[in-house]
Write a protein that holds these residues in place. Structure first.
Motif, PDB file in Angstrom:
ATOM      1  N   PHE A 192       0.931  -1.241   0.169  1.00  0.00           N
ATOM      2  CA  PHE A 192       0.153  -0.002  -0.053  1.00  0.00           C
ATOM      3  C   PHE A 192       0.819   1.333  -0.178  1.00  0.00           C
ATOM      4  CE2 PHE A 192      -0.293  -1.935   4.430  1.00  0.00           C
ATOM      5  CZ  PHE A 192       0.610  -0.922   5.088  1.00  0.00           C
ATOM      6  N   ILE A 193       0.317   2.419  -0.177  1.00  0.00           N
ATOM      7  CA  ILE A 193       1.025   3.597   0.081  1.00  0.00           C
ATOM      8  C   ILE A 193       0.456   4.526   1.143  1.00  0.00           C
ATOM      9  CG2 ILE A 193       1.321   3.339  -2.641  1.00  0.00           C
ATOM     10  CD1 ILE A 193      -1.030   5.745  -2.877  1.00  0.00           C
ATOM     11  N   ALA A 194       1.392   5.599   1.456  1.00  0.00           N
ATOM     12  CA  ALA A 194       0.865   6.679   1.935  1.00  0.00           C
ATOM     13  C   ALA A 194       1.134   7.899   1.131  1.00  0.00           C
ATOM     14  CB  ALA A 194       1.853   6.934   3.576  1.00  0.00           C
ATOM     15  N   SER A 195      -0.041   8.519   0.451  1.00  0.00           N
ATOM     16  CA  SER A 195      -0.024   9.283  -0.614  1.00  0.00           C
ATOM     17  C   SER A 195       0.315  10.784  -0.283  1.00  0.00           C
ATOM     18  CB  SER A 195      -1.484   9.399  -1.176  1.00  0.00           C
ATOM     19  OG  SER A 195      -2.411  10.002  -0.320  1.00  0.00           O
ATOM     20  N   HIS A 196       0.265  11.144   1.142  1.00  0.00           N
ATOM     21  CA  HIS A 196       0.645  12.558   1.507  1.00  0.00           C
ATOM     22  C   HIS A 196       0.950  12.689   2.873  1.00  0.00           C
ATOM     23  CE1 HIS A 196      -3.814  12.455   2.007  1.00  0.00           C
ATOM     24  NE2 HIS A 196      -3.853  13.499   2.264  1.00  0.00           N
ATOM     25  N   SER A 264       1.330  16.226  -2.896  1.00  0.00           N
ATOM     26  CA  SER A 264       1.302  17.712  -2.559  1.00  0.00           C
ATOM     27  C   SER A 264       0.449  18.157  -1.588  1.00  0.00           C
ATOM     28  CB  SER A 264       1.387  18.638  -3.847  1.00  0.00           C
ATOM     29  OG  SER A 264       0.010  18.396  -4.397  1.00  0.00           O
ATOM     30  N   ASP A 265      -0.816  17.683  -1.857  1.00  0.00           N
ATOM     31  CA  ASP A 265      -2.147  17.890  -1.008  1.00  0.00           C
ATOM     32  C   ASP A 265      -2.436  19.393  -1.547  1.00  0.00           C
ATOM     33  OD1 ASP A 265      -4.123  17.694   0.579  1.00  0.00           O
ATOM     34  OD2 ASP A 265      -2.932  17.913   2.401  1.00  0.00           O
ATOM     35  N   PHE A 266      -1.871  19.948  -2.840  1.00  0.00           N
ATOM     36  CA  PHE A 266      -2.424  20.985  -3.512  1.00  0.00           C
ATOM     37  C   PHE A 266      -4.177  21.296  -3.348  1.00  0.00           C
ATOM     38  CE2 PHE A 266       1.785  21.755  -6.085  1.00  0.00           C
ATOM     39  CZ  PHE A 266       2.202  22.501  -4.948  1.00  0.00           C
ATOM     40  N   ASP A 267      -4.551  22.394  -3.039  1.00  0.00           N
ATOM     41  CA  ASP A 267      -6.088  22.339  -3.059  1.00  0.00           C
ATOM     42  C   ASP A 267      -6.788  21.915  -1.683  1.00  0.00           C
ATOM     43  OD1 ASP A 267      -6.727  24.219  -5.294  1.00  0.00           O
ATOM     44  OD2 ASP A 267      -5.890  22.466  -6.623  1.00  0.00           O
ATOM     45  N   GLY A 268      -5.884  21.267  -1.009  1.00  0.00           N
ATOM     46  CA  GLY A 268      -6.534  20.839   0.293  1.00  0.00           C
ATOM     47  C   GLY A 268      -5.673  21.611   1.379  1.00  0.00           C
ATOM     48  N   ILE A 269      -4.686  22.548   1.068  1.00  0.00           N
ATOM     49  CA  ILE A 269      -3.973  23.203   2.004  1.00  0.00           C
ATOM     50  C   ILE A 269      -4.371  24.570   1.931  1.00  0.00           C
ATOM     51  CG2 ILE A 269      -2.284  21.292   2.464  1.00  0.00           C
ATOM     52  CD1 ILE A 269      -0.699  22.790   0.431  1.00  0.00           C
TER      53      ILE A 269
END
Length: 321
Positions: A192-196, A264-269
């Motif tokens: 699995f991954i940890a995406s951010h 990045s988490d762009f648009d969530g920050i």
């Protein structure tokens, strides 16, 4: 490495949630968005994963809102901007020079599936390829990282893991409780991954991964997407590019050079690493990284590590046809 030939994969942005809240947004170049079609091209982003995140501001999470964001992706991003939709391992690496970027779908928290595994199957059939099990709190499947009891998976959550293992839906542990992380590590037959998420040893935010979690991801050949939210980068929340290097160095010291990517988490920050305010700034990040690291490593972190994971772990269209 010439930055005008840059290749980038970004494993997390929250464009769809913003666009669902403001239907008049234009993905091509709307100034209210961090991630736009024009900025993806300018930044060399060849693959962007779009999260389906159901904001609490829209009320109780529902499958209807999940479907609404899938439809937004299909019509306003894939359709209007002609992004290519990546769903199968046979498609990885097939993007031709000059073609539009690839887009993929992930679900950030399974709350909107309403405990119904048939809805998970529908998401898979509609092109979703990653499930983030929780956001920060508990849902019907597991506890999130801010749930104080630090519980693992429910019985139905364990059924979800089994279904994902069988179907080829990939799992994402960013936001999952530590107990849930270790239970999933025992039960999942797929990496699995940890995406951010970043390294807790460098910045102690609860959303970051500790060394044992990072080592477990490395051992299973999973991936860890370093994120640009300043509060996950440094303790005072005033992050610069040099602060990201500390996370890179630490993960490499644990053996994770081939397992890092970016999410990045762009648009969530609502705050940004200095000079990394949107994906059009990836060339500047690449130039900064190249001052300190070998070109092969930088290419890996920006693109190749992510793509090799997809090439190995995405489901096969042949087996589904």
């Amino acid at each position: 490495m010439r930055t005008d030939k840059l290749q980038v994969a970004d494993f997390h942005c929250d464009v769809l949630s913003k666009m669902q809240a403001s239907p008049d947004m234009d993905f091509k170049n709307d100034p209210r968005l961090d991630v736009t079609g024009e900025r993806l091209v300018a930044g060399g982003v060849e693959l962007q994963i779009f999260a389906i995140y159901l904001s609490a501001s829209r009320g109780r999470p529902s499958f209807e809102n999940v479907l609404g964001q899938i439809d937004l992706f299909r019509q306003k991003i894939i359709g209007a901007e002609s992004l290519q939709w990546l769903r199968w391992k046979e498609e990885v690496g097939k993007r031709t020079a000059g073609a539009s970027p690839w887009g993929m779908l992930s679900l950030e928290g399974v709350d909107g599936l309403e405990g119904n595994l048939f809805y998970a199957q529908l998401c898979f059939e509609l092109g979703v390829r990653f499930l983030g099990i929780t956001w920060n709190y508990a849902n019907w499947a597991a506890d999130g990282v801010l749930e104080q009891r630090n519980g693992g998976f429910t019985e139905k959550g364990r059924m979800l893991i089994e279904w994902c293992n069988d179907s080829g839906m990939l799992l994402d542990v960013s936001h999952l409780s530590q107990a849930g992380f270790w239970e999933l590590a025992d039960l999942s037959t797929r990496p699995f991954i940890a995406s951010h998420s970043n390294a807790a040893a460098i910045c102690g935010h609860v959303r970051n991964l500790n060394d044992e979690q990072i080592k477990a991801l490395i051992a299973m050949d999973g991936r860890m997407g370093l994120t640009f939210y300043p509060w996950f980068v440094c303790d005072d929340g005033k992050a610069r590019m040099d602060d990201l290097l500390k996370h890179i160095d630490h993960v490499c010291s644990l053996g994770g050079e081939k397992h890092m990517m970016f999410g990045s988490d762009f648009d969530g920050i609502d705050t940004w690493v200095e000079n990394m305010e949107h994906p059009g700034k990836y060339p500047e990040l690449a130039e900064h990284l190249l001052r300190y690291y070998p070109e092969a490593s930088v290419k890996g972190w920006l693109y190749e590590n992510a793509v090799s994971y997809l090439r190995t772990n995405l489901p096969s269209q042949v087996s589904k046809s």
